[in-house]
Design a protein around this motif. Structure first.
Motif, PDB file in Angstrom:
ATOM      1  N   HIS A  85       0.982  -1.110  -0.003  1.00 58.53           N
ATOM      2  CA  HIS A  85      -0.170   0.119  -0.113  1.00 58.53           C
ATOM      3  C   HIS A  85       1.017   1.242   0.000  1.00 58.53           C
ATOM      4  O   HIS A  85       2.104   1.279   0.567  1.00 58.53           O
ATOM      5  N   GLY A  86       0.153   2.489  -0.592  1.00 55.00           N
ATOM      6  CA  GLY A  86       0.805   3.786  -0.384  1.00 55.00           C
ATOM      7  C   GLY A  86       1.900   4.050  -1.583  1.00 55.00           C
ATOM      8  O   GLY A  86       2.556   5.052  -1.607  1.00 55.00           O
ATOM      9  N   LEU A  87       1.865   3.137  -2.464  1.00 50.97           N
ATOM     10  CA  LEU A  87       2.948   3.307  -3.693  1.00 50.97           C
ATOM     11  C   LEU A  87       2.184   3.999  -4.790  1.00 50.97           C
ATOM     12  O   LEU A  87       3.066   3.933  -5.918  1.00 50.97           O
ATOM     13  N   ASN A  88       0.958   4.133  -4.722  1.00 51.79           N
ATOM     14  CA  ASN A  88       0.130   4.434  -5.864  1.00 51.79           C
ATOM     15  C   ASN A  88      -0.488   5.850  -5.540  1.00 51.79           C
ATOM     16  O   ASN A  88      -1.649   5.752  -5.128  1.00 51.79           O
ATOM     17  N   ARG A  89       0.240   6.819  -5.913  1.00 58.64           N
ATOM     18  CA  ARG A  89      -0.472   8.254  -5.499  1.00 58.64           C
ATOM     19  C   ARG A  89       0.015   9.142  -6.614  1.00 58.64           C
ATOM     20  O   ARG A  89       1.371   9.227  -6.956  1.00 58.64           O
ATOM     21  N   ILE A  90      -0.683  10.334  -6.629  1.00 56.02           N
ATOM     22  CA  ILE A  90      -0.196  11.537  -7.287  1.00 56.02           C
ATOM     23  C   ILE A  90      -0.748  12.757  -6.554  1.00 56.02           C
ATOM     24  O   ILE A  90      -1.791  12.911  -6.479  1.00 56.02           O
TER      25      ILE A  90
END
Ligand SMILES: Cc1cc2nc3c(=O)[nH]c(=O)nc-3n(C[C@H](O)[C@H](O)[C@H](O)COP(=O)(O)OP(=O)(O)OC[C@H]3O[C@@H](n4cnc5c(N)ncnc54)[C@H](O)[C@@H]3O)c2cc1C
Length: 292
Positions: free
Chosen positions: A58-63
């Motif tokens: 979790h937490g590695l997919n954001r902009i």
């Protein structure tokens, strides 16, 4: 072809993933979208003993914009970059590149982190990150460190990550007023890799002077190239000085180091770089608020 046998792990935490990478040494490899790695396995050009799948972390997919930077999680899919309003409005150079990477199937799975970590000089994002002056956050057994884009792309398929490090985030300096960028790519057919690609990011000041400029080149060397001589030349010159822009394009083409291959001769690719640099520069300046 069928890939060689490998072990597979799908850890849920970064620390578990790093532990697995560290325990297996050079034989272990991270897999994200698999869009570059799986073809290599099938062609038996890579034969890792363990694949560490990072998709469940979790937490590695954001902009998001945070502090003084735009932060893109390494697992962010190219399709999410392409669809991001924040990126389209404030970082159009990244949007430009996201639209021309492979086809929609590739972009649905392929990640930004994988695109840069693969170290393929033909990939589009490395040049963009060089132009933007991005930094890469890597986490490994020894903790977290930040690597400047200009120190990251070492050679063909070689980047500055240690074997037990995972790229977790890409940080791009926050978009400032009067700044703009553009990525242009010449491809032989839709969804192809570049014959040559060019990324230009600028910041203008009063009077149309170019205060900051970053230029990255795709597919014209063993790794993505930062065209430093061209950048230095254009600083403090006005964007509408056509002779200066001509020289900018000439210098960038000189810094390219292409090979003759099925996509064209080295001389042709240099000409493509020159033409794309002058076009991308003008479009970047227009986006930065310079009238044309
Ligand atoms: C048909 C096709 C067309 C394509 N066209 C283009 C194109 O036009 N332009 C372009 O740029 N690319 C193109 N690609 C390549 C591909 O889209 C990119 O390289 C892709 O973004 C890779 O991301 P991935 O998540 O799939 O990486 P993967 O294939 O999973 O991994 C690639 C490499 O990066 C490493 N890696 C991945 N994530 C991390 C991480 N977070 N930390 C450390 N190491 C990591 C892996 O170990 C591996 O060595 C194409 C691919 C295909 C199949």
């Amino acid at each position: 072809m069928i890939p060689p046998t490998f072990d597979y792990a799908s850890p849920k935490s970064l620390s578990e993933a790093i532990g697995l990478l560290a325990s297996r040494g050079e034989g272990a490899k991270v897999i994200a979208g698999g869009q570059s790695l799986i073809p290599l396995l099938k062609l038996r050009l890579a034969s890792p003993s363990l694949l560490v799948d990072i998709n469940r972390i979790h937490g590695l997919n954001r902009i998001e914009e945070s502090g003084d930077s735009l932060r893109i999680g390494a697992l962010t899919r190219m399709a999410d970059v392409e669809a991001s309003d924040l990126i389209m409005e404030r970082y159009p150079i990244i949007h430009d590149a996201s639209e021309v990477i492979g086809d929609p199937l590739v972009r649905n799975l392929g990640t930004v982190g994988g695109n840069v970590s693969h170290g393929d000089p033909n990939n589009d994002m490395p040049a963009v990150m060089l132009a933007l002056g991005a930094a890469f956050v890597a986490t490994g057994s020894a903790g977290e460190r930040t690597i400047k884009a200009q120190d990251f792309f070492l050679d063909t398929f070689t980047v500055a990550l240690n074997h037990d490090e995972i790229l977790t985030e890409i940080r791009v300096p926050k978009s400032r007023p009067k700044s703009g960028g553009c990525y242009l790519k010449l491809e032989q057919k839709v969804a192809d890799f570049a014959t040559a690609g060019v990324a230009v990011q600028v910041r203008l000041i009063e009077g149309g002077e170019c205060e900051e400029i970053g230029i990255g080149l795709t597919a014209v060397g063993p790794a993505a190239i930062k065209a430093k001589k061209a950048e230095n030349w254009m600083r403090r010159k006005t964007w509408f000085d056509s002779r200066a822009v001509e020289e900018l394009a000439r210098l960038a083409a000189q810094e390219a180091n292409p090979m003759t291959d099925i996509r064209g001769t080295a001389a042709y690719k240099r000409q493509v770089v020159a033409r794309l640099v002058s076009r991308a520069f003008r479009r970047a300046c227009k986006r930065a608020g310079g009238a044309l």
